[in-house]
Design a protein around this motif. Structure first.
Motif, PDB file in Angstrom:
ATOM      1  N   THR A 115       0.816  -1.217   0.000  1.00  0.00           N
ATOM      2  CA  THR A 115       0.000   0.000   0.000  1.00  0.00           C
ATOM      3  C   THR A 115       0.850   1.266   0.000  1.00  0.00           C
ATOM      4  O   THR A 115       0.377   2.328  -0.414  1.00  0.00           O
ATOM      5  CB  THR A 115      -0.951   0.026   1.217  1.00  0.00           C
ATOM      6  N   TYR A 116       2.120   1.167   0.434  1.00  0.00           N
ATOM      7  CA  TYR A 116       2.986   2.353   0.438  1.00  0.00           C
ATOM      8  C   TYR A 116       3.223   2.895  -0.964  1.00  0.00           C
ATOM      9  O   TYR A 116       3.617   4.064  -1.141  1.00  0.00           O
ATOM     10  CB  TYR A 116       4.334   2.028   1.095  1.00  0.00           C
ATOM     11  N   LYS A 117       2.981   2.065  -1.979  1.00  0.00           N
ATOM     12  CA  LYS A 117       3.248   2.486  -3.354  1.00  0.00           C
ATOM     13  C   LYS A 117       2.349   3.636  -3.789  1.00  0.00           C
ATOM     14  O   LYS A 117       2.656   4.335  -4.764  1.00  0.00           O
ATOM     15  CB  LYS A 117       3.107   1.282  -4.286  1.00  0.00           C
ATOM     16  N   LEU A 118       1.239   3.837  -3.095  1.00  0.00           N
ATOM     17  CA  LEU A 118       0.399   5.002  -3.374  1.00  0.00           C
ATOM     18  C   LEU A 118       1.174   6.294  -3.125  1.00  0.00           C
ATOM     19  O   LEU A 118       1.110   7.245  -3.917  1.00  0.00           O
ATOM     20  CB  LEU A 118      -0.856   4.963  -2.502  1.00  0.00           C
TER      21      LEU A 118
ATOM     22  N   VAL B  26       3.100   6.931   8.976  1.00  0.00           N
ATOM     23  CA  VAL B  26       3.675   6.573   7.672  1.00  0.00           C
ATOM     24  C   VAL B  26       5.180   6.761   7.768  1.00  0.00           C
ATOM     25  O   VAL B  26       5.656   7.852   8.074  1.00  0.00           O
ATOM     26  CB  VAL B  26       3.119   7.460   6.545  1.00  0.00           C
ATOM     27  N   THR B  27       5.926   5.717   7.560  1.00  0.00           N
ATOM     28  CA  THR B  27       7.381   5.830   7.603  1.00  0.00           C
ATOM     29  C   THR B  27       8.029   4.842   6.648  1.00  0.00           C
ATOM     30  O   THR B  27       7.639   3.667   6.597  1.00  0.00           O
ATOM     31  CB  THR B  27       7.931   5.627   9.026  1.00  0.00           C
TER      32      THR B  27
ATOM     33  N   HIS C 215       5.917   1.290   6.945  1.00  0.00           N
ATOM     34  CA  HIS C 215       4.691   1.272   7.754  1.00  0.00           C
ATOM     35  C   HIS C 215       3.746   2.388   7.307  1.00  0.00           C
ATOM     36  O   HIS C 215       4.190   3.449   6.850  1.00  0.00           O
ATOM     37  CB  HIS C 215       5.010   1.474   9.240  1.00  0.00           C
ATOM     38  N   VAL C 216       2.461   2.124   7.442  1.00  0.00           N
ATOM     39  CA  VAL C 216       1.418   3.138   7.227  1.00  0.00           C
ATOM     40  C   VAL C 216       0.330   2.904   8.273  1.00  0.00           C
ATOM     41  O   VAL C 216       0.392   1.955   9.049  1.00  0.00           O
ATOM     42  CB  VAL C 216       0.799   3.069   5.813  1.00  0.00           C
TER      43      VAL C 216
ATOM     44  N   LYS D 299      -6.253  -0.488  -3.756  1.00  0.00           N
ATOM     45  CA  LYS D 299      -4.839  -0.888  -3.711  1.00  0.00           C
ATOM     46  C   LYS D 299      -4.695  -1.894  -2.589  1.00  0.00           C
ATOM     47  O   LYS D 299      -5.050  -1.622  -1.441  1.00  0.00           O
ATOM     48  CB  LYS D 299      -3.926   0.313  -3.451  1.00  0.00           C
ATOM     49  N   VAL D 300      -4.177  -3.056  -2.935  1.00  0.00           N
ATOM     50  CA  VAL D 300      -4.004  -4.114  -1.949  1.00  0.00           C
ATOM     51  C   VAL D 300      -2.559  -4.152  -1.471  1.00  0.00           C
ATOM     52  O   VAL D 300      -1.660  -3.564  -2.073  1.00  0.00           O
ATOM     53  CB  VAL D 300      -4.392  -5.488  -2.533  1.00  0.00           C
ATOM     54  N   GLY D 301      -2.356  -4.850  -0.389  1.00  0.00           N
ATOM     55  CA  GLY D 301      -1.017  -5.110   0.109  1.00  0.00           C
ATOM     56  C   GLY D 301      -0.996  -6.470   0.766  1.00  0.00           C
ATOM     57  O   GLY D 301      -1.903  -6.810   1.521  1.00  0.00           O
ATOM     58  N   PHE D 302      -0.004  -7.268   0.441  1.00  0.00           N
ATOM     59  CA  PHE D 302       0.132  -8.575   1.091  1.00  0.00           C
ATOM     60  C   PHE D 302       1.617  -8.847   1.312  1.00  0.00           C
ATOM     61  O   PHE D 302       2.423  -8.805   0.400  1.00  0.00           O
ATOM     62  CB  PHE D 302      -0.508  -9.698   0.254  1.00  0.00           C
TER      63      PHE D 302
END
Length: 587
Positions: A408-411, A478-479, A487-488, A539-542
């Motif tokens: 999800t950080y890719k946003l 968010v870091t 992290h978000v 937007k997914v994150g796994f």
């Protein structure tokens, strides 16, 4: 002037004649042979043209993945396919020929290198393109998954799995069968070391089949008390069985036979290191449980009705009763092994509290929505919901907590990239890795692979990205510099998606391009599956055992933004929670 023209024409005629003579001397005399040569020339020229112009991001014509022909497919599509297989992949440990546990690759700390897999299928060096017909003997074949393991997560998984897969040895015991006292053989155990688990995981080849069997050599552990020592405790065992034993509990009387008494006995160790008999507490407890069923009384059930997190009514169940094990264990031990006390043991009874059932009900109100997400957040989930239309409800549960972001950080990386493009520092057509900035953007946002995103993290700088998102108003949850992983928070993801939908954060063609990516990726099993809306941009994150989804949902009854972050759950669970939430918001 006329003489010059005449001389030039004469020179041209001589050159033409010379070329014609050379051609005739070099070519066969028969016309059909000349035609064949020219045909071969044009074929070779055409093949070379095709080879030189063959797209850099397409699998070669004869490429295969998982035994299937995948020629001409784009690297993005191939990476998607590999990632979907990875999400479903499991491992099964085999110890001594027997299966001993099934786990997902993700929880073992694995992450797929999907882009590298796709790149191998499309790899066609320029020098090789100049070799006629070389495209037909390039046969790239990917049959296994390329994985990378996060060492801290792998270590934790190996520690946990080692204790689960290891089996302690069982000391020998005694049995009374057909009137005879006999020894029960000891059973060896096995130890599966942490290092053995890490080694097999990191060296194994993982197939596309969905289940990979991993064989581990476990270290044999012999029991400390073997059945060969039976002779030394035979007399003690005979004395124990010769002592009549009766258990009285409530209004019930239980006469304990020799076979049951013998099942409680196992070999133990004296303070001097010799062999003796001890009581196996677990087996004695099994007998106590059986007596409790007859002498005790089952407890009732208390039903508590909860509406929007508040108790509205309850029906209290009756208490039951059971044998107090502490009143049995020591007297039985003293009597059977040492002959102390009475052969008639009076068991004390203790109360058995009724089971409690919570009947949760959520009204179709904002309070109901907030109560629902609070309840779900107690078990490994984080929520942030904003209605942009309709009633304008909002609901958060641990939304400010910093959580492993997965993809999800890719946003946020996409937002920084857009700003660089607007400033003229980057162009969509600029080369990047083995493609362009445009191609990398698709890989990052559609295939959700990592190399392009990591390359931008390196280019922009992780601390610089932190400062960038903080200037935009996002929280320090968010870091990009966390030691474990980026992290978000659920709240920050929802804030981003609200800004994307309203156009306040990203607008124009860039907004449309990002929305296109968020609606054309293949990982649509969470919020899009659970929602009744036809338009969902998510937007997914796994990563490891984290599974997240953040989405803009254009529901027929109003648009809303929702982020659900989870640990130890699945996209099916996210889809189920989405259905519940929409039933509350849109009854």
């Amino acid at each position: 002037m006329t003489n010059k023209r005449a001389r030039a024409a004469d020179k041209a005629k001589r050159l033409h004649k010379k070329v014609k003579q050379t051609y005739r001397s070099a070519m066969p005399g028969q016309k059909r042979h000349r035609i064949l040569i020219w045909a071969a020339f044009f074929v070779v020229a055409a093949i070379l043209t095709v080879q030189i112009l063959y797209p850099l991001d397409r699998a070669l014509p004869l490429a295969r993945m998982n035994g299937r022909w995948v020629g001409w497919q784009s690297e993005t599509d191939l990476a998607n396919q590999a990632t979907l297989v990875f999400q479903r992949s499991k491992i099964k440990f085999i110890i001594g020929g027997k299966p001993s546990g099934v786990y997902t690759l993700s929880e073992a700390g694995a992450d797929i290198k999907a882009e590298e897999m796709a790149s191998r299928l499309a790899n066609y060096p320029f020098w090789l393109r100049l070799v006629p017909f070389s495209i037909f003997w390039q046969l790239p074949n990917v049959q296994t998954l390329d994985l990378a393991f996060a060492l801290p997560t792998l270590e934790v998984f190996a520690q946990k799995t080692s204790s689960q897969l290891s089996q302690p040895p069982i000391n020998a015991g005694v049995a009374f069968k057909d009137g005879q006292l006999t020894a029960v053989n000891d059973m060896p155990g096995h130890l599966v070391s942490v290092q053995a688990i890490k080694n097999v995981l990191q060296t194994a080849k993982y197939s596309f089949a969905g289940m990979t069997e991993l064989r581990i050599d476990a270290k044999l552990q012999e029991a400390s008390r073997r059945s060969a020592a039976f002779a030394s405790v035979r007399n003690q065992a005979e004395q124990a069985l010769a002592r009549p034993l009766t258990i009285r509990a409530a209004d019930q009387t239980f006469a304990v036979g020799n076979a049951e008494k013998a099942s409680w006995l196992e070999f133990g160790e004296t303070t001097e290191g010799g062999t003796t008999l001890v009581i196996n507490r677990q087996k004695l407890q099994s007998s106590i449980d059986n007596w409790s069923k007859a002498a005790g009384r089952p407890a009732g059930q208390t039903n508590i009705n909860i509406e929007n997190g508040r108790e509205v009514s309850r029906t209290t169940g009756e208490k039951g009763s059971q044998i107090d094990a502490a009143s049995i264990v020591q007297p039985v031990t003293d009597y059977l092994l040492r002959g102390q006390g009475s052969g008639v043991i009076l068991a004390a009874m203790t109360d058995l509290e009724p089971s409690v059932i919570y009947n949760n009900r959520y009204t179709p109100t904002e309070d109901g929505l907030r109560a629902y997400v609070r309840d779900k957040a107690r078990n490994g989930a984080w929520f942030s919901i904003r209605q942009l239309g309709g009633s304008g409800w909002s609901a958060d549960a641990d939304a400010e907590e910093s959580v492993v972001s997965a993809s999800t950080y890719k946003l946020f990386v996409a937002k920084r990239l857009f700003d660089e493009i607007n400033a003229g520092g980057i162009s969509w057509s600029d080369p990047m890795l083995d493609t362009t900035v445009s191609g990398c953007f698709d890989r990052m946002t559609i295939a959700s692979t990592n190399p392009c995103a990591v390359a931008w993290l390196d280019r922009f700088g992780r601390q610089n990205l932190n400062d960038f998102v903080y200037r935009l108003g996002f929280s320090r949850a968010v870091t990009f510099t966390h030691a474990q992983a980026t992290h978000v928070s659920a709240g920050d993801l929802t804030k981003f998606m609200v800004g994307l939908e309203t156009g306040s954060l990203i607008s124009g063609a860039q907004r449309e391009r990002l929305l296109y990516s968020l609606s054309h990726h293949p990982y649509r099993y969470g919020i899009p599956t659970g929602s009744q809306a036809r338009e969902v941009y998510d937007k997914v994150g796994f990563l490891w055992n984290y599974v997240h989804d953040t989405a803009i949902v254009r529901h027929p009854r109003g648009t809303y933004v929702m982020t659900i972050m989870t640990q130890g759950k699945s996209y099916a669970a996210i889809a189920a929670m989405t259905r519940d939430i929409e039933r509350i918001m849109y009854p």
